[in-house]
Design a protein around this motif. Sequence first.
Motif, PDB file in Angstrom:
ATOM      1  N   MET A  76       3.991   3.154  12.752  1.00 17.55           N
ATOM      2  CA  MET A  76       4.341   3.512  11.384  1.00 17.55           C
ATOM      3  C   MET A  76       3.220   3.152  10.417  1.00 17.55           C
ATOM      4  O   MET A  76       2.866   3.943   9.533  1.00 17.55           O
ATOM      5  CB  MET A  76       5.643   2.824  10.976  1.00 17.55           C
ATOM      6  CG  MET A  76       6.887   3.451  11.566  1.00 17.55           C
ATOM      7  SD  MET A  76       8.419   2.749  10.855  1.00 17.55           S
ATOM      8  CE  MET A  76       8.794   1.527  12.081  1.00 17.55           C
ATOM      9  N   ALA A  77       2.675   1.953  10.581  1.00 17.25           N
ATOM     10  CA  ALA A  77       1.610   1.505   9.681  1.00 17.25           C
ATOM     11  C   ALA A  77       0.380   2.398   9.785  1.00 17.25           C
ATOM     12  O   ALA A  77      -0.240   2.734   8.762  1.00 17.25           O
ATOM     13  CB  ALA A  77       1.254   0.055   9.990  1.00 17.25           C
ATOM     14  N   ARG A  78       0.044   2.815  10.991  1.00 19.19           N
ATOM     15  CA  ARG A  78      -1.121   3.698  11.153  1.00 19.19           C
ATOM     16  C   ARG A  78      -0.862   5.069  10.528  1.00 19.19           C
ATOM     17  O   ARG A  78      -1.749   5.670   9.909  1.00 19.19           O
ATOM     18  CB  ARG A  78      -1.464   3.837  12.645  1.00 19.19           C
ATOM     19  CG  ARG A  78      -2.139   2.599  13.219  1.00 19.19           C
ATOM     20  CD  ARG A  78      -2.863   2.909  14.519  1.00 19.19           C
ATOM     21  NE  ARG A  78      -1.958   3.176  15.614  1.00 19.19           N
ATOM     22  CZ  ARG A  78      -1.481   2.233  16.444  1.00 19.19           C
ATOM     23  NH1 ARG A  78      -1.819   0.968  16.263  1.00 19.19           N
ATOM     24  NH2 ARG A  78      -0.686   2.556  17.435  1.00 19.19           N
ATOM     25  N   PHE A  79       0.360   5.564  10.691  1.00 16.45           N
ATOM     26  CA  PHE A  79       0.717   6.851  10.089  1.00 16.45           C
ATOM     27  C   PHE A  79       0.633   6.781   8.570  1.00 16.45           C
ATOM     28  O   PHE A  79       0.070   7.677   7.923  1.00 16.45           O
ATOM     29  CB  PHE A  79       2.134   7.235  10.519  1.00 16.45           C
ATOM     30  CG  PHE A  79       2.656   8.511   9.906  1.00 16.45           C
ATOM     31  CD1 PHE A  79       2.226   9.749  10.379  1.00 16.45           C
ATOM     32  CD2 PHE A  79       3.580   8.473   8.882  1.00 16.45           C
ATOM     33  CE1 PHE A  79       2.715  10.929   9.822  1.00 16.45           C
ATOM     34  CE2 PHE A  79       4.077   9.644   8.321  1.00 16.45           C
ATOM     35  CZ  PHE A  79       3.639  10.880   8.788  1.00 16.45           C
ATOM     36  N   VAL A  80       1.175   5.721   7.994  1.00 12.12           N
ATOM     37  CA  VAL A  80       1.133   5.553   6.537  1.00 12.12           C
ATOM     38  C   VAL A  80      -0.316   5.489   6.051  1.00 12.12           C
ATOM     39  O   VAL A  80      -0.685   6.141   5.065  1.00 12.12           O
ATOM     40  CB  VAL A  80       1.899   4.270   6.126  1.00 12.12           C
ATOM     41  CG1 VAL A  80       1.578   3.874   4.692  1.00 12.12           C
ATOM     42  CG2 VAL A  80       3.404   4.505   6.283  1.00 12.12           C
ATOM     43  N   SER A  81      -1.136   4.716   6.731  1.00 11.96           N
ATOM     44  CA  SER A  81      -2.539   4.588   6.327  1.00 11.96           C
ATOM     45  C   SER A  81      -3.259   5.929   6.405  1.00 11.96           C
ATOM     46  O   SER A  81      -4.075   6.259   5.539  1.00 11.96           O
ATOM     47  CB  SER A  81      -3.253   3.573   7.207  1.00 11.96           C
ATOM     48  OG  SER A  81      -2.721   2.280   7.016  1.00 11.96           O
ATOM     49  N   ILE A 126       0.816  -1.210   0.000  1.00 15.07           N
ATOM     50  CA  ILE A 126       0.000   0.000   0.000  1.00 15.07           C
ATOM     51  C   ILE A 126       0.854   1.265   0.000  1.00 15.07           C
ATOM     52  O   ILE A 126       0.343   2.375  -0.205  1.00 15.07           O
ATOM     53  CB  ILE A 126      -0.955   0.036   1.213  1.00 15.07           C
ATOM     54  CG1 ILE A 126      -0.155   0.029   2.531  1.00 15.07           C
ATOM     55  CG2 ILE A 126      -1.930  -1.130   1.163  1.00 15.07           C
ATOM     56  CD1 ILE A 126      -0.983   0.287   3.768  1.00 15.07           C
ATOM     57  N   ALA A 127       2.160   1.123   0.235  1.00 14.56           N
ATOM     58  CA  ALA A 127       3.068   2.275   0.283  1.00 14.56           C
ATOM     59  C   ALA A 127       4.495   1.749   0.248  1.00 14.56           C
ATOM     60  O   ALA A 127       4.740   0.547   0.404  1.00 14.56           O
ATOM     61  CB  ALA A 127       2.837   3.103   1.546  1.00 14.56           C
ATOM     62  N   ALA A 161       5.195  -7.248   6.517  1.00 16.00           N
ATOM     63  CA  ALA A 161       4.072  -8.006   7.067  1.00 16.00           C
ATOM     64  C   ALA A 161       2.827  -7.141   7.189  1.00 16.00           C
ATOM     65  O   ALA A 161       1.702  -7.672   7.277  1.00 16.00           O
ATOM     66  CB  ALA A 161       4.446  -8.577   8.426  1.00 16.00           C
ATOM     67  N   ARG A 162       3.031  -5.832   7.172  1.00 14.80           N
ATOM     68  CA  ARG A 162       1.917  -4.873   7.233  1.00 14.80           C
ATOM     69  C   ARG A 162       1.640  -4.255   5.861  1.00 14.80           C
ATOM     70  O   ARG A 162       1.035  -3.196   5.767  1.00 14.80           O
ATOM     71  CB  ARG A 162       2.238  -3.797   8.288  1.00 14.80           C
ATOM     72  CG  ARG A 162       2.239  -4.350   9.721  1.00 14.80           C
ATOM     73  CD  ARG A 162       2.991  -3.440  10.679  1.00 14.80           C
ATOM     74  NE  ARG A 162       2.902  -3.887  12.060  1.00 14.80           N
ATOM     75  CZ  ARG A 162       3.644  -4.871  12.583  1.00 14.80           C
ATOM     76  NH1 ARG A 162       4.530  -5.509  11.826  1.00 14.80           N
ATOM     77  NH2 ARG A 162       3.501  -5.214  13.853  1.00 14.80           N
ATOM     78  N   GLN A 163       2.115  -4.900   4.825  1.00 13.33           N
ATOM     79  CA  GLN A 163       1.900  -4.518   3.419  1.00 13.33           C
ATOM     80  C   GLN A 163       2.520  -3.167   3.063  1.00 13.33           C
ATOM     81  O   GLN A 163       1.997  -2.431   2.233  1.00 13.33           O
ATOM     82  CB  GLN A 163       0.402  -4.519   3.075  1.00 13.33           C
ATOM     83  CG  GLN A 163      -0.225  -5.908   3.064  1.00 13.33           C
ATOM     84  CD  GLN A 163      -1.651  -5.879   2.562  1.00 13.33           C
ATOM     85  OE1 GLN A 163      -2.535  -5.335   3.213  1.00 13.33           O
ATOM     86  NE2 GLN A 163      -1.866  -6.440   1.389  1.00 13.33           N
ATOM     87  N   ILE A 164       3.642  -2.863   3.676  1.00 15.39           N
ATOM     88  CA  ILE A 164       4.381  -1.645   3.347  1.00 15.39           C
ATOM     89  C   ILE A 164       5.756  -2.041   2.830  1.00 15.39           C
ATOM     90  O   ILE A 164       6.514  -2.729   3.521  1.00 15.39           O
ATOM     91  CB  ILE A 164       4.508  -0.721   4.566  1.00 15.39           C
ATOM     92  CG1 ILE A 164       3.119  -0.290   5.045  1.00 15.39           C
ATOM     93  CG2 ILE A 164       5.365   0.514   4.225  1.00 15.39           C
ATOM     94  CD1 ILE A 164       3.127   0.431   6.376  1.00 15.39           C
ATOM     95  N   ALA A 165       6.061  -1.624   1.614  1.00 18.24           N
ATOM     96  CA  ALA A 165       7.362  -1.917   1.014  1.00 18.24           C
ATOM     97  C   ALA A 165       8.429  -1.009   1.618  1.00 18.24           C
ATOM     98  O   ALA A 165       8.121   0.068   2.152  1.00 18.24           O
ATOM     99  CB  ALA A 165       7.299  -1.715  -0.495  1.00 18.24           C
ATOM    100  N   THR A 166       9.672  -1.426   1.522  1.00 23.56           N
ATOM    101  CA  THR A 166      10.788  -0.580   1.960  1.00 23.56           C
ATOM    102  C   THR A 166      11.903  -0.614   0.920  1.00 23.56           C
ATOM    103  O   THR A 166      12.143  -1.634   0.279  1.00 23.56           O
ATOM    104  CB  THR A 166      11.379  -1.038   3.309  1.00 23.56           C
ATOM    105  OG1 THR A 166      11.692  -2.435   3.249  1.00 23.56           O
ATOM    106  CG2 THR A 166      10.418  -0.778   4.454  1.00 23.56           C
TER     107      THR A 166
END
Length: 224
Positions: free
Chosen positions: A215-220, A27-28, A54-59
């Motif tokens: 981090m995941a909540r911020f990205v979302s 997703i990001a 694991a939280r669907q965020i690429a790096t």
Amino acid sequence: MSGKSVRIKLDEHKSLSGLLLMPKGAIACYVLAHGAGAGMGHPFLEAVADGLAARQIATLRYQFPSMEGGSKRPDKPEVAHKAVRAAVQAAAALAPSVPLFAGGKSFGGRMTSQAQAETPLPNVAGLILIGFPLHPQGKPALDRAEHLEQVNISMLFLQGSRDALASLPLITKVTNNLGKLAKLKIVEHADHSFHVPVKSGTTDSQVMSEILDLMARFVSAQSP
């Protein structure tokens, strides 16, 4: 070491090593810079990359030029800023369909925020700054935060309550002065490396899960 090895073009003559970890359905993408004394393969950064995947965020992790050359002496800001820009440009090409975020651990986060303050990083929706090094140990000061007033996108500051490089009263003052653009999340008992003492009743793995969720909540929240 997790991730696919990539090359990041710095200029006509040089390139930098990178590691792209792209989970299915990402997703990001977070462009993740390392700290002053350790490269992109440091276990902490690997844990961040794996946890975000694991939280669907690429790096996209990458080496600063000094680290690429085998030196642990940090690059001068202008050199580090150039590397930040090259990595963001590479991420845009490698993950063209998702929002970009940038930042990093300690020195890497500070260099990214300086680059953003100097000239906005293209297509970057927000900065995630892990253990922002506000001042040298034992020398509380605000000088290193002055450039943050020129950052015009949302920022997430993740700080340990025992971080010797960012006293709580000062980092709180900095983020309060930045207003709505800055979010400060304090991780109780954690030091600059996000280690916690045994007597705290919390483990390092629990701390890692906490910062990954933040981090995941911020990205979302920032993603369209």
